[in-house]
Design a protein around this motif. Structure first.
Motif, PDB file in Angstrom:
ATOM      1  N   PHE A  13       0.821  -1.127  -0.186  1.00 39.88           N
ATOM      2  CA  PHE A  13       0.137  -0.046   0.116  1.00 39.88           C
ATOM      3  C   PHE A  13       1.235   0.943  -0.327  1.00 39.88           C
ATOM      4  CE2 PHE A  13      -2.856   3.200   1.901  1.00 39.88           C
ATOM      5  CZ  PHE A  13      -4.105   3.280   1.155  1.00 39.88           C
ATOM      6  N   ASP A  14       2.463   1.574   0.498  1.00 39.70           N
ATOM      7  CA  ASP A  14       2.746   2.478   0.441  1.00 39.70           C
ATOM      8  C   ASP A  14       4.269   1.855   0.825  1.00 39.70           C
ATOM      9  OD1 ASP A  14       3.359   2.562   3.381  1.00 39.70           O
ATOM     10  OD2 ASP A  14       0.694   3.096   3.752  1.00 39.70           O
ATOM     11  N   TRP A  15       5.865   3.347   0.970  1.00 42.40           N
ATOM     12  CA  TRP A  15       6.420   2.940   0.240  1.00 42.40           C
ATOM     13  C   TRP A  15       7.198   2.282   2.766  1.00 42.40           C
ATOM     14  CZ3 TRP A  15      11.246   4.019   2.878  1.00 42.40           C
ATOM     15  CH2 TRP A  15      12.392   3.984   2.091  1.00 42.40           C
ATOM     16  N   HIS A  16       6.652   3.048   3.032  1.00 35.87           N
ATOM     17  CA  HIS A  16       7.114   2.722   4.486  1.00 35.87           C
ATOM     18  C   HIS A  16       6.605   1.576   4.782  1.00 35.87           C
ATOM     19  CE1 HIS A  16       3.903   5.623   4.812  1.00 35.87           C
ATOM     20  NE2 HIS A  16       3.371   4.373   6.308  1.00 35.87           N
ATOM     21  N   SER A  17       4.966   0.737   4.972  1.00 32.64           N
ATOM     22  CA  SER A  17       5.069  -0.622   4.921  1.00 32.64           C
ATOM     23  C   SER A  17       5.544  -1.514   4.087  1.00 32.64           C
ATOM     24  CB  SER A  17       2.858  -0.254   4.954  1.00 32.64           C
ATOM     25  OG  SER A  17       2.267   0.984   5.496  1.00 32.64           O
ATOM     26  N   CYS A  18       5.961  -1.315   2.837  1.00 32.74           N
ATOM     27  CA  CYS A  18       6.835  -2.115   2.352  1.00 32.74           C
ATOM     28  C   CYS A  18       7.908  -2.446   3.363  1.00 32.74           C
ATOM     29  CB  CYS A  18       7.261  -1.694   0.637  1.00 32.74           C
ATOM     30  SG  CYS A  18       7.260  -3.108   0.109  1.00 32.74           S
ATOM     31  N   VAL A  19       8.570  -1.146   3.838  1.00 31.12           N
ATOM     32  CA  VAL A  19       9.826  -1.382   4.228  1.00 31.12           C
ATOM     33  C   VAL A  19       9.843  -2.153   5.610  1.00 31.12           C
ATOM     34  CG1 VAL A  19      11.744  -0.309   4.968  1.00 31.12           C
ATOM     35  CG2 VAL A  19      10.839   0.945   3.448  1.00 31.12           C
ATOM     36  N   HIS A  20       8.619  -2.195   6.345  1.00 30.17           N
ATOM     37  CA  HIS A  20       9.161  -2.673   8.066  1.00 30.17           C
ATOM     38  C   HIS A  20       8.376  -3.922   7.469  1.00 30.17           C
ATOM     39  CE1 HIS A  20       4.855  -1.742   8.768  1.00 30.17           C
ATOM     40  NE2 HIS A  20       5.129  -0.062   8.714  1.00 30.17           N
ATOM     41  N   GLY A  21       7.399  -4.385   6.334  1.00 27.78           N
ATOM     42  CA  GLY A  21       6.665  -5.831   6.047  1.00 27.78           C
ATOM     43  C   GLY A  21       8.528  -6.833   5.747  1.00 27.78           C
ATOM     44  N   TYR A  22       9.234  -5.331   5.003  1.00 32.68           N
ATOM     45  CA  TYR A  22       9.991  -6.984   4.833  1.00 32.68           C
ATOM     46  C   TYR A  22      11.542  -7.223   5.943  1.00 32.68           C
ATOM     47  CZ  TYR A  22       9.900  -6.995   0.192  1.00 32.68           C
ATOM     48  OH  TYR A  22       9.794  -6.978  -1.899  1.00 32.68           O
ATOM     49  N   TRP A  23      11.310  -5.666   6.422  1.00 32.30           N
ATOM     50  CA  TRP A  23      11.531  -6.023   8.173  1.00 32.30           C
ATOM     51  C   TRP A  23      11.364  -7.613   8.855  1.00 32.30           C
ATOM     52  CZ3 TRP A  23       9.604  -5.095  12.828  1.00 32.30           C
ATOM     53  CH2 TRP A  23      10.078  -5.560  14.225  1.00 32.30           C
ATOM     54  N   MET A  24       9.792  -7.343   8.795  1.00 33.31           N
ATOM     55  CA  MET A  24       8.897  -8.541   9.625  1.00 33.31           C
ATOM     56  C   MET A  24       9.408  -9.586   8.982  1.00 33.31           C
ATOM     57  SD  MET A  24       4.881  -9.404  10.676  1.00 33.31           S
ATOM     58  CE  MET A  24       5.177  -9.558   8.467  1.00 33.31           C
ATOM     59  N   LEU A  25       9.494 -10.100   8.065  1.00 27.09           N
ATOM     60  CA  LEU A  25       9.609 -11.111   7.170  1.00 27.09           C
ATOM     61  C   LEU A  25      11.252 -11.287   8.087  1.00 27.09           C
ATOM     62  CD1 LEU A  25       8.145 -10.651   3.631  1.00 27.09           C
ATOM     63  CD2 LEU A  25       7.470 -12.193   5.439  1.00 27.09           C
ATOM     64  N   LEU A  26      12.495 -10.582   7.519  1.00 31.14           N
ATOM     65  CA  LEU A  26      13.955 -11.543   7.862  1.00 31.14           C
ATOM     66  C   LEU A  26      13.638 -11.280   9.362  1.00 31.14           C
ATOM     67  CD1 LEU A  26      16.260  -8.645   5.859  1.00 31.14           C
ATOM     68  CD2 LEU A  26      15.268 -10.572   5.388  1.00 31.14           C
ATOM     69  N   THR A  27      12.922 -11.211  10.591  1.00 29.16           N
ATOM     70  CA  THR A  27      12.983 -10.835  11.518  1.00 29.16           C
ATOM     71  C   THR A  27      12.553 -12.316  12.111  1.00 29.16           C
ATOM     72  OG1 THR A  27      12.621  -8.523  12.428  1.00 29.16           O
ATOM     73  CG2 THR A  27      12.677 -10.163  14.140  1.00 29.16           C
ATOM     74  N   LEU A  28      11.197 -12.844  11.516  1.00 31.62           N
ATOM     75  CA  LEU A  28      10.726 -13.756  11.088  1.00 31.62           C
ATOM     76  C   LEU A  28      11.671 -14.979  10.700  1.00 31.62           C
ATOM     77  CD1 LEU A  28       6.817 -12.569  10.804  1.00 31.62           C
ATOM     78  CD2 LEU A  28       7.916 -13.327  13.018  1.00 31.62           C
ATOM     79  N   ARG A  29      12.079 -15.288   9.717  1.00 35.61           N
ATOM     80  CA  ARG A  29      13.438 -16.167   9.252  1.00 35.61           C
ATOM     81  C   ARG A  29      14.244 -16.116  10.472  1.00 35.61           C
ATOM     82  NH1 ARG A  29      18.721 -16.054   6.457  1.00 35.61           N
ATOM     83  NH2 ARG A  29      19.007 -17.602   6.105  1.00 35.61           N
ATOM     84  N   ARG A  30      15.133 -14.672  10.699  1.00 34.16           N
ATOM     85  CA  ARG A  30      15.994 -15.302  12.209  1.00 34.16           C
ATOM     86  C   ARG A  30      15.283 -15.946  13.479  1.00 34.16           C
ATOM     87  NH1 ARG A  30      16.512 -12.052  16.553  1.00 34.16           N
ATOM     88  NH2 ARG A  30      15.908 -10.111  15.146  1.00 34.16           N
ATOM     89  N   LEU A  31      14.707 -15.388  13.628  1.00 35.81           N
ATOM     90  CA  LEU A  31      13.567 -16.451  14.366  1.00 35.81           C
ATOM     91  C   LEU A  31      13.354 -17.596  14.597  1.00 35.81           C
ATOM     92  CD1 LEU A  31      11.359 -13.118  16.265  1.00 35.81           C
ATOM     93  CD2 LEU A  31      14.030 -13.961  16.887  1.00 35.81           C
ATOM     94  N   TYR A  32      12.616 -18.391  13.127  1.00 37.33           N
ATOM     95  CA  TYR A  32      12.239 -19.488  13.063  1.00 37.33           C
ATOM     96  C   TYR A  32      13.148 -20.304  11.784  1.00 37.33           C
ATOM     97  CZ  TYR A  32       8.750 -18.466  16.567  1.00 37.33           C
ATOM     98  OH  TYR A  32       8.122 -17.921  17.788  1.00 37.33           O
ATOM     99  N   PRO A  33      13.826 -20.388  11.657  1.00 40.94           N
ATOM    100  CA  PRO A  33      14.827 -20.540  10.340  1.00 40.94           C
ATOM    101  C   PRO A  33      14.717 -21.708   9.541  1.00 40.94           C
ATOM    102  CG  PRO A  33      16.411 -21.023  12.393  1.00 40.94           C
ATOM    103  CD  PRO A  33      15.476 -20.079  12.603  1.00 40.94           C
ATOM    104  N   ASP A  34      13.997 -22.676  10.337  1.00 39.88           N
ATOM    105  CA  ASP A  34      13.186 -23.714   9.913  1.00 39.88           C
ATOM    106  C   ASP A  34      11.651 -23.874   9.531  1.00 39.88           C
ATOM    107  OD1 ASP A  34      16.101 -24.685  10.255  1.00 39.88           O
ATOM    108  OD2 ASP A  34      16.202 -25.585  12.480  1.00 39.88           O
ATOM    109  N   ALA A  35      11.115 -22.729  10.037  1.00 33.30           N
ATOM    110  CA  ALA A  35       9.764 -22.885   9.193  1.00 33.30           C
ATOM    111  C   ALA A  35       9.486 -22.920   8.528  1.00 33.30           C
ATOM    112  CB  ALA A  35       9.684 -21.833  10.592  1.00 33.30           C
ATOM    113  N   PRO A  36       8.301 -23.644   7.667  1.00 34.40           N
ATOM    114  CA  PRO A  36       8.362 -23.328   5.786  1.00 34.40           C
ATOM    115  C   PRO A  36       8.448 -22.673   5.430  1.00 34.40           C
ATOM    116  CG  PRO A  36       6.866 -24.659   7.049  1.00 34.40           C
ATOM    117  CD  PRO A  36       7.857 -23.705   8.501  1.00 34.40           C
ATOM    118  N   PHE A  37       8.149 -21.012   5.818  1.00 33.12           N
ATOM    119  CA  PHE A  37       8.125 -19.809   5.184  1.00 33.12           C
ATOM    120  C   PHE A  37       9.104 -19.450   5.432  1.00 33.12           C
ATOM    121  CE2 PHE A  37       7.680 -18.434  10.191  1.00 33.12           C
ATOM    122  CZ  PHE A  37       8.719 -18.197   9.699  1.00 33.12           C
TER     123      PHE A  37
END
Length: 338
Positions: A53-77
């Motif tokens: 929807f907007d630039w800043h929400s996209c930025v923190h969407g990526y922040w969240m995805l990378l954070t979740l990947r770090r916290l759950y590296p073996d998750a299917p996502f």
């Protein structure tokens, strides 16, 4: 019982973000047209951050995805996050995002909310040392850090409204990045926070406004907890909110109640609840023992009010999960934004 991030919630949040960080439309641009040639699509203007929807929400969407990947590296996502980030967070695409900032009238682009979230994204990306994401994003982060250094000394007054312009929120995220990457900016943020908020007393907490996703009172408390440390913060806080023990001001004890979650502005109020919870958890360890339980209870009540509404309507769905992650992973204030 403390509500925290679980594998199931992480998977839910990742699914949400994977569905919108590359969704180009609908999109709300922060864009100045200097001529007809500047009438371009979001993805032409921003090869990475054109979704959500907007630039800043996209930025923190990526922040969240990378954070979740770090916290759950073996998750299917996690594999999907890696594939997406490898495709999007490239040197060439970052270079195009950086070039956008050289345009005339770009000085106020995404100031300060988007600036701060980009620093948080780079800080998270740099933790993933098996990928090139941090190195690729660093030039963009350095540019926004330079903009903070230029702007903060001339910002004579803090912006206290609980929306994108809030100064304290930007300082919290920027400080988390600066602690790892820029000692000069760390010092500047501490100095400016003291200048803006050091003399504040007896906060009335007239909040939230009808479209606020931040608690102006609590985000101020969080930045002061970060820059002052425990002993000095205790003294400051006793003057800032001196009657918390008797439930005053009552606005901080009452979760916001959005009346229409399909309205993008009213939907902000769910974010206010999650942001309050994040802040209460971030300052709790520096409060007197008799207030720590109050802080923990308030965090739980605010999370319970809005966590069920992270998903549903796109007006909240394109950003709320990031704030849920802030609230559910909140710990020591010194770690906020990192």
């Amino acid at each position: 019982m403390t509500t925290t991030l679980t594998p199931d919630l992480a998977a839910q949040f990742a699914r949400i973000a994977l569905g919108h960080v590359t969704r180009e439309y609908p999109h709300k641009l922060d864009h100045v047209l200097n001529g007809p040639e500047d009438a371009r699509t979001p993805s032409q203007l921003h090869p990475i951050f054109h979704g959500s929807f907007d630039w800043h929400s996209c930025v923190h969407g990526y922040w969240m995805l990378l954070t979740l990947r770090r916290l759950y590296p073996d998750a299917p996502f996690a594999e999907e996050v890696v594939a997406l980030a490898d495709r999007m967070l490239t040197e060439d695409k970052v270079g195009a995002e950086l070039a956008y900032l050289d345009r005339e009238y770009s000085g106020g682009f995404e100031r300060p909310y988007g600036w701060a979230w980009l620093l948080a994204l780079h800080g998270e990306a740099a933790r993933h040392q098996d990928r090139d994401w941090g190195a690729n994003l660093e030039p963009l982060a350095r540019e926004f850090a330079a903009r903070f250094k230029l702007f903060l000394p001339k910002q004579g007054y803090p912006i206290r409204t609980g929306t994108h312009y809030n100064t304290a929120f930007a300082l919290v995220l920027a400080h988390g990045w600066a602690m790892e990457h820029d000692a000069d900016l760390t010092g500047l943020i501490a100095e400016r926070a003291g200048f803006y908020y050091g003399m504040d007393k007896d906060c009335q907490a007239w909040e939230p406004g009808g479209d606020e996703f931040l608690s102006s009172a609590m985000i101020e408390a969080l930045i002061m907890r970060i820059v002052l440390g425990k002993p000095d913060f205790a003294g400051w806080y006793s003057g800032f909110l001196p009657r918390i023990d008797i439930g005053d001001p009552p606005s901080l004890f009452t979760p916001a109640a959005p009346s229409d979650r399909s309205d993008g502005k009213i939907a902000h109020l769910d974010g206010c609840n999650l942001a309050r919870a994040w802040c209460w958890r971030g300052i709790a360890d520096a409060l007197p023992e008799d207030l720590q339980g109050i802080a923990d209870d308030l965090a739980e009540r605010h999370i319970a009010a809005s966590l069920p509404h992270v998903q549903g309507d796109y007006m909240g769905e394109h950003w709320l999960a990031s704030f849920a992650v802030l609230a559910l992973t909140a710990g020591a204030a010194e770690d906020q934004g990192r």
